[in-house]
Design an enzyme around this catalytic site. Structure first.
Site, PDB file in Angstrom:
ATOM      1  CE1 TYR A   1      83.836  31.210  13.885  1.00 17.72           C
ATOM      2  CE2 TYR A   1      86.029  30.749  14.732  1.00 17.72           C
ATOM      3  CZ  TYR A   1      84.763  30.313  14.376  1.00 17.72           C
ATOM      4  OH  TYR A   1      84.450  28.986  14.511  1.00 17.72           O
TER       5      TYR A   1
ATOM      6  NE  ARG B   1      87.380  29.686   6.706  1.00 19.09           N
ATOM      7  CZ  ARG B   1      87.763  28.641   7.439  1.00 19.09           C
ATOM      8  NH1 ARG B   1      87.414  27.424   7.078  1.00 19.09           N
ATOM      9  NH2 ARG B   1      88.505  28.817   8.517  1.00 19.09           N
TER      10      ARG B   1
ATOM     11  NE  ARG C   1      68.713  43.519  20.940  1.00 14.00           N
ATOM     12  CZ  ARG C   1      67.524  43.031  20.595  1.00 14.00           C
ATOM     13  NH1 ARG C   1      66.455  43.819  20.592  1.00 14.00           N
ATOM     14  NH2 ARG C   1      67.380  41.760  20.267  1.00 14.00           N
TER      15      ARG C   1
ATOM     16  CE  LYS D   1      86.707  29.834  11.297  1.00 12.37           C
ATOM     17  NZ  LYS D   1      86.265  28.610  11.968  1.00 12.37           N
TER      18      LYS D   1
ATOM     19  CD  GLU E   1      80.730  21.593   9.482  1.00 10.14           C
ATOM     20  OE1 GLU E   1      81.883  21.815   9.073  1.00 10.14           O
ATOM     21  OE2 GLU E   1      79.830  22.438   9.434  1.00 10.14           O
TER      22      GLU E   1
ATOM     23  CG  LEU F   1      83.890  26.509   7.859  1.00 11.02           C
ATOM     24  CD1 LEU F   1      83.123  27.825   7.722  1.00 11.02           C
ATOM     25  CD2 LEU F   1      84.826  26.584   9.044  1.00 11.02           C
TER      26      LEU F   1
END
Ligand code: PMP
Length: 286
Positions: free
Chosen positions: A33, A52, A101, A150, A182, A206
């Protein structure tokens, strides 16, 4: 008027937007995302976020949506259709919805899922928290080893924010091998003797788009920057601390666990960087 969201090529009222129960984002957190802030109806650092995003997809061997070249247009269309002045655009891409699945990645016949939506946050840049400064607690960093990608695996960061809330704080800084990695959803910085110290890039954190911009502005303003890990004890003895992220910009930190930093109010370096970041990003917003 209901919010208009984007799902796989269509602009739809949010009530009509659907994603399959077999979507791998839902079943495996197999998705990436980006969050891009909007100020005055314009996108901040869109190119950085797009770059990114491409890297996240590459690192996970995730297929690129057909609309990849239209992302700027889709962002702008959503901002316009939802009359967003200040707020953000959230974008998510998952490895799509196969028939069943299955842990194995699906073949090329399964297209990725692309979803975007907006959130309105009037007055986003005039934050009372930035005037006051926020308080953080320290928690162990037990996330996976590829934090530079991310992904939507945000359970532990959510738990970290709940731990902070339970402790009467605003957020948490994560600690690994004695050093701060972070914040739960932001990059972490301390200031000592005028020098800005923040963890160097690697797979442990990140690579914040706001981080890159803030460090560039700091260097341009002749501020000294050191990119290296720092310990919790070092942070608690610092003159100042702050965090950066697309949605909080530069946010001063005034306490870490039981330690109050300086006089307990936002420090001059954090204040100045917030001002520079907001001014400069507004100038280049598109
Ligand atoms: N670290 C983590 C773990 C994050 O979730 C975020 C925000 N998504 C950041 C740092 C800051 O990144 P950016 O400046 O690109 O928002």
């Amino acid at each position: 008027m209901s919010r208009i969201v984007y799902v796989n090529g269509e602009y739809l009222p949010e009530e009509e937007a659907k994603v399959s129960v077999f979507d791998r984002g839902f079943l495996f957190a197999d998705g990436v995302y980006e969050v891009t802030s909007v100020l005055g109806g314009k996108l901040l650092d869109f190119e950085g976020h797009a770059r990114r995003l491409r890297r996240s997809l590459d690192e996970l061997d995730m297929p690129t949506p057909e609309a990849m070249d239209d992302l700027l247009e889709i962002h702008r269309e959503l901002v316009a259709r939802n009359s967003i002045v200040d707020g953000m655009v959230y974008l998510q891409i998952t490895r799509g919805a196969p028939a069943d699945r299955d842990f194995a990645f699906p073949g090329a016949e399964v297209p990725p899922t692309l979803v975007l939506f907006t959130q309105s946050k009037p007055g986003l840049a005039e934050s009372p928290a930035a005037e006051r400064g926020i308080r953080v607690i320290s928690i162990p960093d037990i996330r996976w080893g590829r934090r530079d990608i991310k992904t939507v695996q945000l359970l532990y960061p959510s738990m970290g924010k709940m731990m902070a809330k339970a402790a009467g704080a605003d957020d948490a800084w994560m600690i690994e091998d004695g050093a701060v990695t972070e914040g739960t959803s932001n990059n972490a910085y301390i200031v000592k003797g005028g020098k800005i110290i923040t963890r160097n890039l690697g797979t442990e954190i990140l690579h914040g788009i706001t981080r890159a911009a803030v460090l560039r502005f700091a260097r341009e303003a002749q501020m000294e920057v050191e990119e290296r890990p720092f310990t919790l004890a070092e942070a608690q003895e610092a003159d100042e601390a702050f965090i950066t992220s697309a949605s909080t910009f530069v946010m001063p930190v005034v306490a870490i666990d039981d330690a109050t930093l300086g006089d307990g109010t936002p420090g001059p370096v954090a204040r100045r960087l917030r001002e520079i970041y907001l001014d400069e990003s507004r100038k280049t917003a598109i």
